[in-house]
Design an enzyme around this catalytic site. Sequence first.
Site, PDB file in Angstrom:
ATOM      1  N   ARG A   1       0.813  -1.220   0.000  1.00  0.00           N
ATOM      2  CA  ARG A   1       0.000   0.000   0.000  1.00  0.00           C
ATOM      3  C   ARG A   1       0.848   1.272   0.000  1.00  0.00           C
ATOM      4  NH1 ARG A   1      -2.357  -3.565  -1.424  1.00  0.00           N
ATOM      5  NH2 ARG A   1      -4.299  -4.463  -0.660  1.00  0.00           N
TER       6      ARG A   1
ATOM      7  N   SER B   1     -11.940  -0.225   2.221  1.00  0.00           N
ATOM      8  CA  SER B   1     -11.306  -0.729   3.433  1.00  0.00           C
ATOM      9  C   SER B   1     -10.572   0.414   4.134  1.00  0.00           C
ATOM     10  CB  SER B   1     -10.318  -1.845   3.079  1.00  0.00           C
ATOM     11  OG  SER B   1      -9.702  -2.346   4.232  1.00  0.00           O
TER      12      SER B   1
ATOM     13  N   GLU C   1      -5.745   3.297   5.480  1.00  0.00           N
ATOM     14  CA  GLU C   1      -5.648   3.383   4.023  1.00  0.00           C
ATOM     15  C   GLU C   1      -6.368   4.626   3.541  1.00  0.00           C
ATOM     16  OE1 GLU C   1      -6.716   0.137   1.509  1.00  0.00           O
ATOM     17  OE2 GLU C   1      -5.754  -1.362   2.760  1.00  0.00           O
TER      18      GLU C   1
END
Length: 306
Positions: free
Chosen positions: A177, A228, A298
């Site tokens: 990520r 998410s 995130e």
Amino acid sequence: MDESSRLTQAAEQEDIKIYKDEPMSRHTSMQVGGPAAMLARPRSIRELVSLVYLAEKNNFRWMVMGAGSNLIFPDEGYQGLVVKTTPDYAGVYLDDEGVIRAEAGAPLSRVAALAAENGLTGLEFAQGIPGSVGGALYMNAGAYGGEVGALVRRTCYMDSQAKLHMLAPQDHEFGYRTSVFRKKRGSVVLYTEFQLKPGDKGQIQAAMADYAARRREKQPLDLPSAGSVYKRPEGHIAGELIERCGLKGCRIGGAMVSPKHAGFIVNCGGAAASDVIAPMEHIEETVFAQTGVELEREVRVADHRR
């Protein structure tokens, strides 16, 4: 003449429309957020580069966004220029060698669909991911064991001075990520090229159908969300930690920790940005207090301040 007036005038001379006091709830998947002082939707590389150059030249705060699928604007909005690449700067092109060139605002799912239609494998996991190509590169988006970083051939980006650069695969610094674009302050993805391999069209489509079914079964796709919320902590799954702490279904105002998947916060209707941010903070404090695990987001929250 102040900075915003100079910027508006300069953009109009370039035939670029500027929207004033634009509600950002219209431009993010969570459907919350106050107004941006200015918003522009470039239609080409030239317009995108021009907007960043003009904002810098006029000393005006700016940011670039794509589909807004993992971005929340606070209720105060954003005191600057938002450059939104989706949906107008979103071309996707396939060459004879199986290379797909995708502009920053193109939905990643559209790139995956084009690959599948032409029997190219590698992007099956991206079916259903709601973000844009630019955002996908920024965070090295992935699912079901696949990541975009493994497929990138090269990327054209510009720096904060509107100078263009071409990035080789090894220079993207992809990780879980993350990518080099998180470190290059003010850098903006213009387009990227995906190098894919020939595959069996039937198998590719079957895999994509399977991933779509899994998403429908496990994720709250019927309500607005930002996807998410948290990265996967080492040795844990964020949603399971949140559920174990008794926070599944926790509601503040119009926002709720999804009863279907605790890793998602959903807008149940009429939520303010503060309603969404409050449970995030509550989740982080509670999970750390009960488990000692520090959750990392995130989802990004834009800074409204100048």
